[in-house]
Structures are given as structure tokens and as C-alpha cells.
Write a protein that holds these residues in place. Structure first.
Motif, PDB file in Angstrom:
ATOM      1  N   UNK A 147       0.825  -1.209   0.000  1.00  0.00           N
ATOM      2  CA  UNK A 147       0.000   0.000   0.000  1.00  0.00           C
ATOM      3  C   UNK A 147       0.858   1.257   0.000  1.00  0.00           C
ATOM      4  N   UNK A 148       2.067   1.143   0.549  1.00  0.00           N
ATOM      5  CA  UNK A 148       2.982   2.276   0.574  1.00  0.00           C
ATOM      6  C   UNK A 148       4.402   1.759   0.410  1.00  0.00           C
ATOM      7  N   UNK A 149       5.300   2.646   0.051  1.00  0.00           N
ATOM      8  CA  UNK A 149       6.670   2.247  -0.277  1.00  0.00           C
ATOM      9  C   UNK A 149       7.507   2.038   0.977  1.00  0.00           C
ATOM     10  N   UNK A 150       8.307   0.994   0.948  1.00  0.00           N
ATOM     11  CA  UNK A 150       9.272   0.741   2.010  1.00  0.00           C
ATOM     12  C   UNK A 150      10.677   0.764   1.417  1.00  0.00           C
ATOM     13  N   UNK A 151      11.572   1.486   2.050  1.00  0.00           N
ATOM     14  CA  UNK A 151      12.944   1.560   1.560  1.00  0.00           C
ATOM     15  C   UNK A 151      13.570   0.165   1.512  1.00  0.00           C
ATOM     16  N   UNK A 152      14.318  -0.090   0.456  1.00  0.00           N
ATOM     17  CA  UNK A 152      14.920  -1.393   0.260  1.00  0.00           C
ATOM     18  C   UNK A 152      14.130  -2.274  -0.678  1.00  0.00           C
ATOM     19  N   UNK A 153      12.991  -1.776  -1.188  1.00  0.00           N
ATOM     20  CA  UNK A 153      12.137  -2.560  -2.072  1.00  0.00           C
ATOM     21  C   UNK A 153      12.763  -2.731  -3.457  1.00  0.00           C
ATOM     22  N   UNK A 154      13.552  -1.734  -3.902  1.00  0.00           N
ATOM     23  CA  UNK A 154      14.072  -1.741  -5.267  1.00  0.00           C
ATOM     24  C   UNK A 154      15.552  -2.028  -5.329  1.00  0.00           C
ATOM     25  N   UNK A 155      15.972  -2.560  -6.485  1.00  0.00           N
ATOM     26  CA  UNK A 155      17.387  -2.830  -6.712  1.00  0.00           C
ATOM     27  C   UNK A 155      17.932  -2.070  -7.913  1.00  0.00           C
ATOM     28  N   UNK A 156      17.088  -1.281  -8.591  1.00  0.00           N
ATOM     29  CA  UNK A 156      17.528  -0.493  -9.740  1.00  0.00           C
ATOM     30  C   UNK A 156      16.902   0.894  -9.701  1.00  0.00           C
TER      31      UNK A 156
END
Length: 320
Positions: free
Chosen positions: A170-179
Motif C-alpha cells: 500500500x505504501x513504499x518501504x525503503x529497500x524494495x528496489x534494486x535499480x
């Protein structure tokens, strides 16, 4: 452990279609805005257009450095999503000082890379806590020169190359992306010349089959950019190059008509080997190793599109 693996397989191969609702347009933010605003927009939408990222004089200088490499090519590459029409300049960081120092090294982009891609972890060394940080790396730098007659790409996530898995959020959490990608167009990009299609908000989706509607346009918007602007997006965002169907009659003097874009992606610093094998073992020695050893050292592409050299699986460099 078994139940975890079964769940992972279900996530990876789930055949359901999510009922994703259309979301907002791509937001434009002045590069003079605080970093916190860019972070807020990227976390909410997965992408942002940076106003006044650069100027036409700098773009012209980059074009002067890149153009000779493009003109050496007769046809484009036929690999991955490229269908033989698009010419490319690989190893771009080493071929254009302007792209390298003015675009890739831009403080705004690098600060965003640090925020979204750096990893800080506290672990135990005996009974003492030790906190370490892994900083981002350049993953790829490449210029795309796309001519009329190029069809639209299928909508996709670029972190597929890393076999990334996603859970709905539902909302963004830091560490979700790798690019984290940066696109700097060398010309105005419009729907007519195939501006990248993006789905704002799709970076929060899971791995179920996305629902873009019967016409494939549900929630999809065109990232139309003016010269001097830049587009930044997370690797988990669904996107794809648009269709550049007909010539618009606006070629640069002495060149073919095309849409030229300089693209750079950074990745998390842990997406590499512990030992830097390409620097550790001289290529002449590697040529004498068995095929399985060569492959395990990295001299073989990871499907779908990871570990390229000039858009080719690297074992060609071992041929005599």
C-alpha cells in the motif's frame, strides 16, 4: 522452508490478473526542489520528470561525442527487446565524458541512488554489533537511437534481469528496489515518436499478471519529455518504449530521423560477486580454463539480460 519455497513458486508463476486501477499522471518537479520532494514522488509514483535537468548546449556536446559511434553502425542490435532497428552505443560512460560527468554523476541522481539503493545492515561479529554500508553501482549505460517503424515494447519491469520478486504494498518501504534508472533524451520525446509508456504506481504491485485493460492502455501514460528534462524511475515500474510508427520529417542535419535517449541504470552494490573475477584472472589465462569454470567466473550471460558485453553474452571475448 518447504512452505516458503512453495509460496515463492506461487508468487513467481501466479496466473491471476490483478484489478489495478488507473493512477495519476507523471509529475514534473523542478531540479531546484528539495531532495525530499523527489523521494516523496518516486515513492508514491515510481517515477518523476526532472525539469531543467540539463541544457541544449550540454546535450549538443553529448551528441557530438556519441554520434560517431552511432554512425559506425549499419543496423541495430537484435537482442532482448531490441528488434534490429534501434542502434545503440554501449559502454557509454567511457565514450562520452559529458554523459559520464554531467548526467550520470549529477548530484541529484546520485543522491537518489544513495537513498533508494544503498544498503545499511547491522550484524554481529562475535558479541559486537557491526554496521556496514553497501553503496550503489552503475549497472548499464547505453544510448538508444530509435528510428521510425519501431513498434511498441511490451510493458515490463527492468528488474526482471535480476529475477526480482515483488509483493503488493500500500505504501513504499525503503529497500524494495534494486535499480534506479535515469533517461536523458537528446530530442523532444512525444507519443508520436515513441515516448516511453509508463504505469505510475505499478512499482507497488505484486507479481501477479498485470491488468492493463483490453486495449492495453489502462493506467498507461506517455513520458513525453522536452529537451533538457530527464526521467527517473525505479526498476520495479512497468514501462515500455512506445510505437514510433511513421517519420515525422524532423531529422537532424546529416543524420537519419530518430529518437535518441541516453539511459543509465544503477543497482544495489551487493549485486556482484564477492571476488571481482574479471579483474582477478587475466583473460589469456581464462581462455585455458574449462567451460564450466569460465561460466562460473561470469563469462556467460544470465538470462534474460544480465552480464552483457556490447549486448552479447561475454564468452565471445574468449574466442581465439
Amino acid at each position: 522452508m518447504a512452505s516458503f519455497l512453495q509460496h515463492a513458486r506461487r508468487v513467481a508463476y501466479d496466473t491471476r490478473k490483478a484489478d489495478h486501477a488507473p493512477v495519476r499522471q507523471i509529475r514534473r518537479v523542478s531540479r531546484t526542489a528539495p531532495l525530499s520532494l523527489f523521494i516523496e514522488v518516486l515513492e508514491a509514483d515510481g517515477c518523476v520528470i526532472v525539469k531543467d535537468f540539463t541544457d541544449e548546449a550540454t546535450l549538443a556536446k553529448a551528441d557530438h561525442e556519441v554520434r560517431p559511434h552511432l554512425e559506425q553502425q549499419g543496423e541495430g542490435a537484435k537482442v532482448g527487446a531490441l528488434q534490429g532497428k534501434t542502434r545503440t552505443v554501449t559502454r557509454l560512460i567511457g565514450k562520452s565524458a559529458t554523459v559520464r560527468e554531467k548526467f550520470f554523476a549529477d548530484p541529484l541522481y546520485q543522491d537518489l541512488c544513495e537513498h533508494f539503493l544503498s544498503l545499511e545492515t547491522t550484524h554481529w561479529y562475535g558479541d559486537k554489533p557491526l554496521t556496514t554500508t553497501s553503496h550503489p553501482l552503475l549497472s548499464i549505460s547505453i544510448t538508444f537511437d530509435i528510428p521510425p517503424g519501431t513498434p511498441a515494447q511490451g510493458l515490463h519491469r527492468d528488474d526482471k534481469n535480476h529475477h526480482a520478486r515483488h509483493s503488493h504494498a500500500e505504501s513504499y518501504q525503503k529497500g524494495r528496489d534494486i535499480l534506479l534508472g535515469l533517461f536523458v533524451p537528446a530530442c523532444d520525446t512525444t507519443k508520436a515518436n515513441g515516448a516511453t509508456r509508463v504505469v505510475p504506481g505499478s512499482h507497488l504491485w505484486g507479481d501477479e499478471i498485470p491488468n492493463f485493460g483490453k486495449d492495453g492502455k489502462r493506467g498507461v501514460v506517455d513520458a513525453e519529455l522536452r529537451m533538457g528534462e530527464a526521467f527517473i524511475m525505479l526498476g520495479s515500474l512497468y514501462h515500455g518504449g512506445g510505437a514510433y510508427e511513421e517519420p515525422l520529417g524532423v531529422p537532424k542535419e546529416g543524420t537519419r530521423e530518430s529518437r535518441t535517449v541516453h539511459a543509465m541504470f544503477s543497482c544495489t552494490g551487493v549485486h556482484r560477486q564477492e571476488e571481482v573475477s574479471f579483474l582477478s584472472y587475466p583473460i589469456e589465462e581464462v581462455k585455458t580454463y574449462s567451460k564450466i569454470v569460465q561460466e562460473r567466473l561470469g563469462w556467460k550471460q544470465s538470462e534474460p539480460n544480465l552480464g552483457w558485453v556490447d549486448l552479447k553474452s561475454p564468452e565471445f571475448l574468449l574466442a581465439d
